[in-house]
Motif scaffolding. Structure first.
Motif, mmCIF file in Angstrom:
data_model
loop_
_atom_site.group_PDB
_atom_site.id
_atom_site.type_symbol
_atom_site.label_atom_id
_atom_site.label_comp_id
_atom_site.label_asym_id
_atom_site.label_seq_id
_atom_site.Cartn_x
_atom_site.Cartn_y
_atom_site.Cartn_z
ATOM 1 N N LEU A 84 21.613 -42.829 41.566
ATOM 2 C CA LEU A 84 20.710 -41.827 42.111
ATOM 3 C C LEU A 84 19.321 -41.892 41.488
ATOM 4 O O LEU A 84 18.315 -41.824 42.183
ATOM 5 C CB LEU A 84 21.302 -40.423 41.920
ATOM 6 N N VAL A 85 19.265 -42.028 40.172
ATOM 7 C CA VAL A 85 17.984 -42.080 39.479
ATOM 8 C C VAL A 85 18.200 -42.739 38.128
ATOM 9 O O VAL A 85 19.280 -42.632 37.529
ATOM 10 C CB VAL A 85 17.383 -40.653 39.307
ATOM 11 N N ALA A 86 17.175 -43.447 37.660
ATOM 12 C CA ALA A 86 17.203 -44.096 36.341
ATOM 13 C C ALA A 86 15.820 -43.970 35.724
ATOM 14 O O ALA A 86 14.816 -44.270 36.372
ATOM 15 C CB ALA A 86 17.602 -45.567 36.452
ATOM 16 N N ILE A 87 15.763 -43.518 34.469
ATOM 17 C CA ILE A 87 14.490 -43.349 33.771
ATOM 18 C C ILE A 87 14.577 -43.996 32.395
ATOM 19 O O ILE A 87 15.657 -44.103 31.811
ATOM 20 C CB ILE A 87 14.109 -41.855 33.625
ATOM 21 N N GLU A 88 13.437 -44.430 31.899
ATOM 22 C CA GLU A 88 13.361 -45.000 30.552
ATOM 23 C C GLU A 88 13.147 -43.878 29.539
ATOM 24 O O GLU A 88 12.273 -43.023 29.725
ATOM 25 C CB GLU A 88 12.227 -46.013 30.460
ATOM 26 N N VAL A 89 13.949 -43.877 28.471
ATOM 27 C CA VAL A 89 13.895 -42.806 27.476
ATOM 28 C C VAL A 89 13.918 -43.419 26.075
ATOM 29 O O VAL A 89 14.216 -44.594 25.892
ATOM 30 C CB VAL A 89 15.086 -41.828 27.638
ATOM 31 N N ARG A 90 13.603 -42.578 25.114
ATOM 32 C CA ARG A 90 13.769 -42.910 23.694
ATOM 33 C C ARG A 90 14.170 -41.638 22.969
ATOM 34 O O ARG A 90 13.918 -40.522 23.440
ATOM 35 C CB ARG A 90 12.483 -43.488 23.093
ATOM 36 N N ARG A 91 14.813 -41.807 21.823
ATOM 37 C CA ARG A 91 15.298 -40.637 21.085
ATOM 38 C C ARG A 91 14.139 -39.878 20.454
ATOM 39 O O ARG A 91 13.212 -40.476 19.898
ATOM 40 C CB ARG A 91 16.300 -41.064 20.018
#
Length: 320
Positions: A60-67
């Motif tokens: 459905l959706v994918a995003i780039e993240v970091r802690r």
């Protein structure tokens, strides 16, 4: 034969001159830069093709993240260790029935183009989604599961808003379907007075709780917001890509100049390289200005769509 050999030598010399003038000699190949650009732009389709399609899931959706915060107790392991991977937070739904909504953490390590699935949770394990700030768009958010809490920072506020909005509506649809499965409505069934009630619907306490999230992410104008967020994400990725390319050109320029000075080039070659660098920087600055104008237009469209949605809601209330 001599004419053919001379033609080949001239073609080889022209290719070498083009690579030197473009700053590609001794560096990365243009095919690699093109492949990396395509991968950045089509990151969601690549993840879906490699991770979710073989498992019978729809991304459905994918995003780039970091802690946002380091985990306690692991500081001695991360000491002196650089981040050599990218983390993506994905929301998917299974194609089988009953459908399951899953949150998956996917990583791509430096030097590789393949994606690796790391952790996965179901929506039933998700207890809370914390948007941190309910008054403005921010990239920070928290996901609280049964046994862990992850504090994330998205690459942009638009990506975080899109992820929270899709996650909210997916959770609503999942819990409504779950409620219908646990309490099937039979038209011929009648309630007998004095009969014990069937208390088999304690699903409400297990539902995901959304706190500190903006109301526009959980409202009715989701399609308009989704288009605006996707435009902002596209513009942000284009701007970051151009900034990275411009920084790489600036870092490679001293090395190219040093190599040219060691080779004692002729003044025309130096002037040609300077003209190429000036044209490249001018093109990048013009594209950056166009991107900023497009971003301003997008924000103006967002405010206009918001006002239109409010006006439509007021008209609907007046008609009622």
């Amino acid at each position: 034969m001599q004419d053919k050999d001379g033609l080949r030598r001239r073609q080889t010399g022209l290719l070498k001159t083009f690579h030197r003038s473009s700053g590609l000699e001794g560096g990365r190949k243009p095919q690699e830069d093109q492949a990396e650009g395509i991968l950045k732009m089509n990151i969601q389709s690549a993840i879906s093709r490699e991770i979710f399609v073989p498992r019978g899931e729809k991304l459905l959706v994918a995003i780039e993240v970091r802690r946002r915060a380091k985990r306690k107790g692991l500081s001695f392991l991360n000491a002196g260790r650089k981040k050599d991977y990218l983390t993506f937070l994905c929301l998917s739904v299974t194609n089988s029935r009953p459908a399951q909504v899953l949150i998956t953490k996917v990583k791509r390590y430096q030097g590789t183009r393949q994606f690796a699935k790391r952790s996965q949770w179901s929506v039933e394990q998700l207890r809370q989604v914390n948007g941190i700030n309910p008054d403005k768009d921010t990239p920070e958010f928290d996901l609280v599961f049964d046994r862990t809490t992850d504090q994330w920072v998205a690459s942009s506020a638009a990506e975080k808003c899109m992820f929270v909005q899709v996650l909210y509506h997916a959770c609503q649809n999942y819990w409504e379907a779950k409620r219908g499965q646990d309490n099937p409505a039979s038209p011929g069934e009648q309630k007998i007075p004095g009969a014990p009630e069937n208390k088999k619907s304690p699903v409400a306490p297990n539902q995901t709780n959304f706190v500190n999230c903006q109301q526009k992410l959980m409202g009715d104008a989701c399609s308009v917001n989704m288009v605006i967020y996707r435009c902002k994400i596209f513009l942000n990725r284009m701007k970051n890509s151009m900034t990275a390319n411009q920084g790489r050109l600036q870092r490679e320029a001293p090395a190219v100049k040093a190599s040219r000075s060691r080779r004692s080039p002729s003044p025309p070659a130096v002037r040609k390289m300077g003209n190429v660098m000036r044209r490249a920087s001018q093109v990048l600055s013009e594209r950056g200005e166009r991107l900023m104008k497009a971003d301003d237009k997008t924000s103006h469209m967002f405010h206009g769509a918001k006002q239109f949605a409010e006006a439509a809601q007021k008209m609907a209330l007046k008609q009622i």
